[in-house]
Design an enzyme around this catalytic site. Structure first.
Site, PDB file in Angstrom:
ATOM      1  N   HIS A 247       0.870  -1.187   0.000  1.00 46.24           N
ATOM      2  CA  HIS A 247       0.000   0.000   0.000  1.00 46.24           C
ATOM      3  C   HIS A 247       0.902   1.231   0.000  1.00 46.24           C
ATOM      4  O   HIS A 247       1.284   1.756   1.040  1.00 46.24           O
ATOM      5  CB  HIS A 247      -0.923  -0.010   1.227  1.00 46.24           C
ATOM      6  CG  HIS A 247      -2.009   1.022   1.164  1.00 46.24           C
ATOM      7  ND1 HIS A 247      -3.348   0.697   1.123  1.00 46.24           N
ATOM      8  CD2 HIS A 247      -1.968   2.385   1.111  1.00 46.24           C
ATOM      9  CE1 HIS A 247      -4.074   1.807   1.060  1.00 46.24           C
ATOM     10  NE2 HIS A 247      -3.246   2.846   1.057  1.00 46.24           N
TER      11      HIS A 247
ATOM     12  N   HIS B 235       1.445   4.804  -2.263  1.00 46.59           N
ATOM     13  CA  HIS B 235       0.967   5.713  -3.309  1.00 46.59           C
ATOM     14  C   HIS B 235       2.145   6.353  -4.038  1.00 46.59           C
ATOM     15  O   HIS B 235       2.947   7.063  -3.430  1.00 46.59           O
ATOM     16  CB  HIS B 235       0.090   6.813  -2.707  1.00 46.59           C
ATOM     17  CG  HIS B 235      -1.223   6.325  -2.190  1.00 46.59           C
ATOM     18  ND1 HIS B 235      -2.392   6.443  -2.903  1.00 46.59           N
ATOM     19  CD2 HIS B 235      -1.554   5.713  -1.024  1.00 46.59           C
ATOM     20  CE1 HIS B 235      -3.393   5.928  -2.199  1.00 46.59           C
ATOM     21  NE2 HIS B 235      -2.904   5.477  -1.045  1.00 46.59           N
TER      22      HIS B 235
ATOM     23  N   ASP C 263       1.930   8.750  -6.158  1.00 43.59           N
ATOM     24  CA  ASP C 263       1.723  10.200  -6.147  1.00 43.59           C
ATOM     25  C   ASP C 263       1.809  10.783  -4.735  1.00 43.59           C
ATOM     26  O   ASP C 263       1.681  11.996  -4.556  1.00 43.59           O
ATOM     27  CB  ASP C 263       0.400  10.584  -6.827  1.00 43.59           C
ATOM     28  CG  ASP C 263      -0.715   9.575  -6.604  1.00 43.59           C
ATOM     29  OD1 ASP C 263      -0.576   8.715  -5.716  1.00 43.59           O
ATOM     30  OD2 ASP C 263      -1.734   9.638  -7.315  1.00 43.59           O
TER      31      ASP C 263
ATOM     32  N   GLY D  83      -9.993   7.995  -1.491  1.00 44.85           N
ATOM     33  CA  GLY D  83     -10.594   9.321  -1.366  1.00 44.85           C
ATOM     34  C   GLY D  83     -11.631   9.383  -0.261  1.00 44.85           C
ATOM     35  O   GLY D  83     -11.570   8.635   0.718  1.00 44.85           O
TER      36      GLY D  83
ATOM     37  N   HIS E  38      -9.784   1.287  -0.275  1.00 42.39           N
ATOM     38  CA  HIS E  38      -9.663   1.999   0.990  1.00 42.39           C
ATOM     39  C   HIS E  38     -11.041   1.930   1.664  1.00 42.39           C
ATOM     40  O   HIS E  38     -12.030   2.402   1.095  1.00 42.39           O
ATOM     41  CB  HIS E  38      -9.318   3.471   0.749  1.00 42.39           C
ATOM     42  CG  HIS E  38      -7.907   3.719   0.318  1.00 42.39           C
ATOM     43  ND1 HIS E  38      -7.403   3.278  -0.882  1.00 42.39           N
ATOM     44  CD2 HIS E  38      -6.900   4.411   0.938  1.00 42.39           C
ATOM     45  CE1 HIS E  38      -6.130   3.686  -0.989  1.00 42.39           C
ATOM     46  NE2 HIS E  38      -5.804   4.357   0.098  1.00 42.39           N
TER      47      HIS E  38
ATOM     48  N   GLU F 228     -11.668   3.270   7.122  1.00 38.08           N
ATOM     49  CA  GLU F 228     -10.668   4.247   7.584  1.00 38.08           C
ATOM     50  C   GLU F 228     -11.406   5.430   8.202  1.00 38.08           C
ATOM     51  O   GLU F 228     -11.298   5.698   9.392  1.00 38.08           O
ATOM     52  CB  GLU F 228      -9.799   4.682   6.409  1.00 38.08           C
ATOM     53  CG  GLU F 228      -8.668   5.626   6.769  1.00 38.08           C
ATOM     54  CD  GLU F 228      -7.856   6.070   5.550  1.00 38.08           C
ATOM     55  OE1 GLU F 228      -6.779   6.643   5.767  1.00 38.08           O
ATOM     56  OE2 GLU F 228      -8.303   5.865   4.399  1.00 38.08           O
TER      57      GLU F 228
ATOM     58  N   ASP G 213       2.083   3.697   2.826  1.00 41.98           N
ATOM     59  CA  ASP G 213       1.019   4.585   2.355  1.00 41.98           C
ATOM     60  C   ASP G 213       1.562   5.720   1.490  1.00 41.98           C
ATOM     61  O   ASP G 213       1.660   5.584   0.278  1.00 41.98           O
ATOM     62  CB  ASP G 213       0.188   5.106   3.530  1.00 41.98           C
ATOM     63  CG  ASP G 213      -1.187   5.614   3.099  1.00 41.98           C
ATOM     64  OD1 ASP G 213      -1.616   5.310   1.969  1.00 41.98           O
ATOM     65  OD2 ASP G 213      -1.848   6.301   3.901  1.00 41.98           O
ATOM     66  N   ASP G 214       1.894   6.857   2.103  1.00 43.21           N
ATOM     67  CA  ASP G 214       2.458   8.004   1.375  1.00 43.21           C
ATOM     68  C   ASP G 214       3.832   8.309   1.964  1.00 43.21           C
ATOM     69  O   ASP G 214       3.994   9.263   2.733  1.00 43.21           O
ATOM     70  CB  ASP G 214       1.541   9.230   1.512  1.00 43.21           C
ATOM     71  CG  ASP G 214       0.182   9.006   0.884  1.00 43.21           C
ATOM     72  OD1 ASP G 214       0.106   8.916  -0.351  1.00 43.21           O
ATOM     73  OD2 ASP G 214      -0.814   8.916   1.629  1.00 43.21           O
TER      74      ASP G 214
END
EC number: 3.5.4.4
Length: 331
Positions: free
Chosen positions: A12, A14, A16, A170, A197, A200, A278-279
């Site tokens: 998981h 991202h 971006d 999102g 997702h 959450e 994640d990010d």
């Protein structure tokens, strides 16, 4: 702490949400984009979490800067290439990089399919230079509505041979999963795997919907499953994978502290759960950071951490032969 005989994976992650600070700086200057700081050093706090920040709004603002500098397709390709490099340099054997072409395209009105192609090209270039296995997951960003997700889906499905799965990300509360049932019927018809997702921001019902209606075999985050014993039992029985991202959950205020994170609860219930970043660009972490946190803050033993590593390989969107090859490379 990390078992070197087991493949290290990040499922998981991202693409971006992992743009280097110096890349934001360079692309901003290259394209005349006004940045919120006048030096590389002072830019960092605007694009990366500093210390103990735990605000979803602040997190999302930092994330937005990562795509604000994607002024052309060469910039997209560069970011994709650097994502492969970062995965390899952080010690990963395998990563699934997910990306939302609509989100990446929208600031500078780039063609969605062009963004998809640039990501694929950047990843291919990265794989020539770095030793790591990479697969791509397409994201539909529900926050932009059904029509935008249709555009996104069409751009992604045009290159479905380069994807292993689709994701829904999102605003989970404002745009519930049932709005996208038809989108995911097309994903299933295309033969792609599904992750979503869910659980959450919303409760366990969002996870039930993702599994039963969208067809998800993995769930991103899923922290609210612990309030639904029947769901926990279902997850364990059906080997539905939970892509857990503890540091990100703290940074977005999904949990108020590591001590409150339900990772241990999932493990004790026999749920298939993995550790992920994640990010990583926003959180300023790598996968080894998550394993350190799992040991020190989530109180997992080395044996449990090894099981988490194995879980990641089991959950990965790979064929059995690809899984065996990952293990063989560690022997």
């Amino acid at each position: 702490m990390i078992n070197t005989s087991i493949p290290l994976v990040d499922l998981h992650r991202h693409l971006d949400g992992n743009v280097r600070v110096n890349t934001i700086w360079e692309l901003g200057h290259q394209h005349g984009i006004a940045l919120p700081a006048d030096s590389l050093e002072t830019l960092a706090p605007f694009v990366q979490i500093q210390g103990k920040e735990t605000s979803l709004v602040a997190f999302l603002k930092k994330l937005d800067w990562m795509v604000a500098v994607l002024a052309d397709l060469d910039a997209v390709k560069r970011v994709a290439y650097e994502n492969v490099a970062d995965a390899a340099l952080s010690g990963l054997d395998y990563a699934e990089l997910r990306f939302s072409p609509y989100y990446m395209a929208m600031n500078h009105k780039l063609p969605i399919e062009g963004v998809v192609e640039a990501v694929i090209d950047g990843v291919k270039a990265g794989l020539k230079d770095y030793q790591v296995k990479i697969n791509l997951i397409g994201i539909m960003s529900r926050s932009f509505g059904q029509a935008a997700c249709t555009q996104e889906l069409e751009g992604l499905l045009a290159h479905k041979q380069h994807l292993v799965a689709m994701d829904l990300a999102g605003d989970e509360l404002g745009f519930p999963g049932e709005l996208f049932n038809e989108h995911f019927k097309r994903v299933r018809d295309a033969g792609l795997a599904i992750t979503a997702h869910a659980g959450e921001a919303a409760g366990s019902q969002s996870m039930w919907q993702a599994i039963q209606e969208l067809g998800a075999t993995r769930i991103g985050h899923g922290v609210n499953a612990i309030h639904d014993p029947k769901l926990m039992e279902y997850l364990a029985k059906h080997r539905i994978g939970i892509e857990s991202c503890p540091t990100s959950n703290l940074h977005t205020s999904t949990v108020s502290s590591y001590a409150e994170h339900p990772f241990r609860t999932f493990m004790d219930a026999g749920v298939l759960i993995s550790l992920n970043t994640d990010d990583p660009g926003v959180s300023a972490i790598d996968i080894k950071h998550e394993y350190r946190i799992a040991k020190s803050e989530l109180r997992l033993s080395d044996a449990e951490l090894a099981q988490v590593q194995r879980n990641g390989v089991e959950m990965a969107f790979l064929s059995e032969s690809e899984r065996k090859a990952l293990y063989a490379a560690k022997a």
